[in-house]
Design a protein around this motif. Structure first.
Motif, PDB file in Angstrom:
ATOM      1  N   SER A  85       0.817  -1.210   0.000  1.00 43.15           N
ATOM      2  CA  SER A  85       0.000   0.000   0.000  1.00 43.15           C
ATOM      3  C   SER A  85       0.851   1.260   0.000  1.00 43.15           C
ATOM      4  CB  SER A  85      -0.928   0.016   1.228  1.00 43.15           C
ATOM      5  OG  SER A  85      -0.172  -0.134   2.416  1.00 43.15           O
ATOM      6  N   LYS A  86       0.301   2.325  -0.608  1.00 46.35           N
ATOM      7  CA  LYS A  86       0.894   3.660  -0.592  1.00 46.35           C
ATOM      8  C   LYS A  86      -0.236   4.678  -0.478  1.00 46.35           C
ATOM      9  CE  LYS A  86       5.237   2.486  -1.310  1.00 46.35           C
ATOM     10  NZ  LYS A  86       6.282   2.696  -0.284  1.00 46.35           N
ATOM     11  N   LEU A  87       0.021   5.756   0.269  1.00 40.56           N
ATOM     12  CA  LEU A  87      -0.978   6.803   0.404  1.00 40.56           C
ATOM     13  C   LEU A  87      -1.184   7.548  -0.905  1.00 40.56           C
ATOM     14  CD1 LEU A  87      -0.087   8.434   3.859  1.00 40.56           C
ATOM     15  CD2 LEU A  87      -1.950   6.840   3.367  1.00 40.56           C
ATOM     16  N   VAL A  88      -2.415   7.929  -1.162  1.00 38.20           N
ATOM     17  CA  VAL A  88      -2.763   8.807  -2.272  1.00 38.20           C
ATOM     18  C   VAL A  88      -3.465   9.990  -1.625  1.00 38.20           C
ATOM     19  CG1 VAL A  88      -4.094   9.067  -4.400  1.00 38.20           C
ATOM     20  CG2 VAL A  88      -2.999   6.880  -3.872  1.00 38.20           C
TER      21      VAL A  88
ATOM     22  N   LEU B 121      -8.146  -0.785  -7.432  1.00 40.42           N
ATOM     23  CA  LEU B 121      -6.819  -0.792  -6.813  1.00 40.42           C
ATOM     24  C   LEU B 121      -6.556   0.491  -6.025  1.00 40.42           C
ATOM     25  CD1 LEU B 121      -4.662  -2.375  -9.666  1.00 40.42           C
ATOM     26  CD2 LEU B 121      -5.771  -3.496  -7.716  1.00 40.42           C
ATOM     27  N   PHE B 122      -7.389   1.510  -6.272  1.00 44.10           N
ATOM     28  CA  PHE B 122      -7.372   2.722  -5.464  1.00 44.10           C
ATOM     29  C   PHE B 122      -8.570   2.681  -4.530  1.00 44.10           C
ATOM     30  CE2 PHE B 122      -9.164   7.149  -5.188  1.00 44.10           C
ATOM     31  CZ  PHE B 122      -8.335   7.574  -4.163  1.00 44.10           C
ATOM     32  N   HIS B 123      -8.309   2.855  -3.233  1.00 41.25           N
ATOM     33  CA  HIS B 123      -9.364   2.778  -2.230  1.00 41.25           C
ATOM     34  C   HIS B 123      -9.578   4.167  -1.616  1.00 41.25           C
ATOM     35  CE1 HIS B 123      -9.238  -1.664  -2.330  1.00 41.25           C
ATOM     36  NE2 HIS B 123      -7.931  -1.479  -2.516  1.00 41.25           N
TER      37      HIS B 123
ATOM     38  N   GLY C 276      -7.028   8.664  -0.137  1.00 40.59           N
ATOM     39  CA  GLY C 276      -7.095   7.253   0.232  1.00 40.59           C
ATOM     40  C   GLY C 276      -5.753   6.582   0.043  1.00 40.59           C
ATOM     41  N   TRP C 277      -5.781   5.370  -0.484  1.00 45.48           N
ATOM     42  CA  TRP C 277      -4.537   4.633  -0.678  1.00 45.48           C
ATOM     43  C   TRP C 277      -4.682   3.691  -1.865  1.00 45.48           C
ATOM     44  CZ3 TRP C 277      -4.339  -0.763  -0.047  1.00 45.48           C
ATOM     45  CH2 TRP C 277      -5.473  -1.346   0.524  1.00 45.48           C
TER      46      TRP C 277
END
Length: 361
Positions: free
Chosen positions: A82-85, A127-129, A192-193
């Motif tokens: 995971s990575k932050l968006v 894939l983006f939450h 999100g992430w």
């Protein structure tokens, strides 16, 4: 501009400039093994996305990725769950504006758009939450601070984060956190992430379908050519790999991540590899719901002071990931498993301390 590979030993940089230029020009004129007009060194997120976009614009692109694997190295930044968006970047207007441009693309990649010209979804699942991101501060938000700057820039961009103005408000809405920890903060519902490794896999597949060639080659060093005009600087024309092959191109893009200083040696005084602390834990069965959205969104916990950030339970296995954003553990050159293992215990203790301090016990 064509790119070709050969197995002739490249000119060593210690030879005379005249000899070097003559030998380089000889190889540049060869048409054997022509495979593209742009060479990308590194097949991580930056390398793959650049290669994909260049291919979409009509360029013939070849990516050199480390030997033995067509996927990025396990120590590469993107190889994670995971990575932050996020829109919150303190006073950095440039990054916030970039994220403004990126968020619609993330939704396109999830398939959440009615635009017929939009790109197809990256995967058969999101894939983006868009869980939102909680930004908390142990004291009142005041200037200057990461939290104050983030609010100021986000509001100027038209966003309206939800304010949390008391410890009681935090405890009521987010029960997994230690009571009384945060005095003030906000919730950004637009962020999100992303499942970073899965995103990279999907983008790599898309790049291959667009005609990008990925070769399993580990680059030993970059190759340069001396200009005929001695008043101009040398330029990079290719790369020598560990297998002894030389690849040449009119355009070379280095996207080697933490290995960049070992290839572009002039950057070693201002750029180096650093290991960051990440901790995964599995909540007890009786508390698993506490770490699910909406009770536990992605977060930054007074990050300018503590460096603590994290994610809700991962949809694949319920793991919770906590990270510490700091100067990190600096490596003299490229990271290796041995160096990472040597720092592992120190990193684990730091992460455990953060978990025990900020999450309720």
């Amino acid at each position: 501009g064509r790119l070709h590979a050969d197995k002739t030993e490249p000119t060593n940089e210690t030879k005379t400039k005249g000899d070097s230029s003559e030998c380089e020009r000889e190889r540049m004129s060869s048409t054997d093994g022509s495979i593209g007009d742009v060479l990308v060194v590194g097949g991580g997120l930056f390398g793959v996305t650049a290669a994909y976009e260049l291919a979409r614009r009509g360029h013939r692109v070849t990516v050199l990725e480390r030997a033995g694997s067509s996927q990025p190295h396990q120590n590469a930044a993107t190889c994670d769950i995971s990575k932050l968006v996020r829109l919150a970047y303190g006073y950095d207007e440039v990054y916030t504006h970039l994220m403004q441009e990126c968020l619609p693309i993330w939704h396109q990649w999830n398939g959440a758009t009615s635009d017929p010209t939009a790109e197809l979804p990256l995967s058969d699942r999101p894939l983006f939450h868009q869980t939102g991101i909680l930004v908390g501060k142990e004291s009142a938000i005041s200037e200057p601070s990461f939290e104050h700057g983030s609010l100021e820039v986000m509001r100027a961009c038209g966003y309206t984060p939800q304010m949390l103005s008391s410890p009681e408000a935090f405890s009521a809405r987010y029960p997994a956190w230690s009571k009384g920890l945060f005095q003030e903060g906000f919730f950004d519902a637009d962020s999100g992430w992303a499942e970073s490794s899965a995103v990279l896999d999907a983008l790599r597949t898309r790049a291959l379908r667009a005609g990008v060639v990925v070769l399993q080659e580990t680059v030993e060093r970059l190759l340069y050519r001396d200009p005929e005009d001695r008043t101009r600087k040398r330029r990079c024309v290719g790369a020598l790999t560990m297998s002894g092959r030389s690849f040449y191109s009119d355009c070379v893009l280095v996207a080697a991540g933490c290995w960049t200083p070992s290839l572009v040696t002039k950057l070693q005084s201002v750029m180096w590899a650093a290991g960051q602390t990440v901790f995964h834990f599995q909540p007890e069965k009786t508390e698993q719901d506490l770490f699910q959205v909406p009770l536990f969104p992605a977060f930054c916990a007074d990050i300018q002071k503590t460096g603590v950030y994290g994610f809700p339970a991962h949809p694949s296995d319920g793991r919770v990931k906590i990270g510490l954003h700091a100067n990190g553990i600096r490596f003299a050159d490229s990271p290796t498993p041995e160096r990472i293992a040597a720092a592992e215990e120190k990193a684990r203790l730091k992460a455990e301390y953060a978990v025990r301090t900020y999450l309720r016990r």
